[in-house]
Write an enzyme that holds these catalytic residues in place. Structure first.
Site, PDB file in Angstrom:
ATOM      1  N   CYS A 202      42.611  39.551  47.049  1.00 59.30           N
ATOM      2  CA  CYS A 202      43.319  40.101  45.875  1.00 59.30           C
ATOM      3  C   CYS A 202      43.932  39.008  45.004  1.00 59.30           C
ATOM      4  CB  CYS A 202      44.399  41.073  46.313  1.00 59.30           C
ATOM      5  SG  CYS A 202      43.754  42.403  47.323  1.00 59.30           S
TER       6      CYS A 202
ATOM      7  N   HIS B 255      49.601  41.913  40.867  1.00 57.51           N
ATOM      8  CA  HIS B 255      48.524  42.596  41.598  1.00 57.51           C
ATOM      9  C   HIS B 255      48.992  44.031  41.850  1.00 57.51           C
ATOM     10  CE1 HIS B 255      45.497  43.765  44.315  1.00 57.51           C
ATOM     11  NE2 HIS B 255      46.254  43.706  45.393  1.00 57.51           N
TER      12      HIS B 255
ATOM     13  N   ASN C 250      44.177  50.163  43.852  1.00 60.48           N
ATOM     14  CA  ASN C 250      44.113  48.728  44.157  1.00 60.48           C
ATOM     15  C   ASN C 250      42.669  48.256  43.967  1.00 60.48           C
ATOM     16  OD1 ASN C 250      43.975  46.211  45.364  1.00 60.48           O
ATOM     17  ND2 ASN C 250      45.204  46.776  47.144  1.00 60.48           N
TER      18      ASN C 250
END
Ligand code: UT7
Length: 334
Positions: A117, A257, A287
């Site tokens: 990520c 993020h 996500n």
């Protein structure tokens, strides 16, 4: 890295989300979960899911075309393509090479970067360094993921979290302004077991056994990851600001993020930067790993939220563990 020499800036952004939307109500029919649980624990309400025929490079290529159009550049101008992804089209060649072919960036050299990520922020820093050193003049930095291809749709602890999409930025040298001011990054490989895809690599090559054990899907110990995510992102944000003699008050926008709204709220509280200065889109996209930051950035830019002169702080955390933060001055638009 802190910038004193050449000025490198983002001169165009683009993003692409697949058409199909999967809502929490849809997930209620697939696993034992509820809209109420997903919304209160994560803030996610829906996510985009790529079609069977779409691979990561298809999403990334469309985001790239949009970023190049925003920058007013043709694909021939690009001499470096980096794709941050954990869901490449294939183990090799790189997804970046597929993107090159799809957009016709025939003058570029291309590779993928894997930092989960945090991948987009690592890739942004790599692109910055290529430009500063004279190794490239126009870089396309992409975060793209088809996480639905590694999601275990029988595992309610993970399948409600992830979505597909891609975001891209074009980097070029500028002769004025500040552009990218600084970046920091960190990793902790001792905690790799908390978030990974165990199967399909050289450790556990794909076999009937790995498939039966569902090792080709993403595994996460969510609550452990949560604690580290908050701590590491706050540390990274504070470090990149202090190293560049900046204060949290100087920051106009934070692009974090997008894993969990509660993580973003905790970071907001700990940094002392109001939630209204965070660009949050996870309610609609979930996500998207390496795609989260560039998609949230592109949406904020296109919505006219980020103005010329605004200080923008990017911060991310992911598997590895990996984390990173970058700070830049937005130097175009209104
Ligand atoms: O992107 C890279 C980094 N990733 C992250 O930063 C993710 C970090 N972690 C998280 O966002 C959160 O930990 C999750 C959203 C993954 C989970 O939230 P949580 O508050 O940490 O829940 P939990 O894992 O502690 O589970 C609480 C309960 C459990 O039930 P018991 O054991 O208390 O009876 C789970 O089985 O919630 C249950 N649960 C669910 N219930 C309904 C877990 N998933 C679900 C679900 N629906 N989808």
């Amino acid at each position: 890295m802190t910038s004193n020499g050449p000025i490198v800036s983002i001169v165009g952004t683009g993003s692409y989300l697949p058409e199909r939307i999967l809502t929490n109500a849809d997930l209620e029919k697939m696993v034992e979960t509820s809209d109420e649980w997903i919304t209160t624990r994560t803030g996610i309400r829906s996510r985009h899911i790529a079609a069977a025929h779409e691979a990561t490079s298809d999403l990334a290529a469309e985001a790239s075309r949009r970023a190049l159009a925003a920058a007013g550049l043709t694909a021939e101008a690009v001499d470096l393509i980096v794709v941050a992804t954990v869901t490449p089209d294939m183990p090799f060649p790189s997804t970046a090479c597929f993107v090159q072919d799809k957009i016709g960036a025939k003058n570029a050299f291309c590779f993928d970067l894997e930092a989960a990520c945090s991948g987009f922020l690592y890739a942004l820093d790599v692109g910055y360094r290529y430009l500063v050193s004279g190794g490239a003049r126009t870089a396309l930095i992409i975060g793209g993921e088809k996480l639905s291809s590694v999601t275990d749709w029988q595992d309610r602890t993970t399948c409600v979290l992830f979505g597909d999409g891609a975001g891209a930025v074009v980097l070029q040298l500028r002769d004025s302004g500040r552009g990218i001011i600084g970046s920091v990054a960190g990793s902790d490989g001792t905690l790799a077991d908390l978030l990974n895809i165990p199967g399909g690599g050289s450790r556990h090559p794909s076999s009937q056994e790995t498939i039966e054990q569902r090792l080709h899907f993403m595994k996460m110990q969510g609550n452990e990851v949560f604690k580290h995510a908050v701590r590491c992102m706050c540390d990274a944000a504070n470090k990149v600001l202090s190293r560049n003699n900046l204060k949290t008050d100087d920051v106009a926008w934070v692009i974090p993020h997008q894993a969990n709204l509660r993580i973003i709220q905790a970071i907001s509280t700990r940094l002392g930067i109001g939630l209204d200065r965070f660009c949050v889109n996870l309610d609609k996209v979930g996500n998207m790993s390496g795609a989260s930051v560039p998609v949230a950035l592109d949406e904020a830019v296109r919505a006219g939220r980020i103005k010329k002169g605004d200080l923008v702080l990017f911060v991310a955390f992911g598997g590895g563990f990996t984390w990173g933060a970058s700070v830049m001055e937005w130097d175009h638009g209104q």
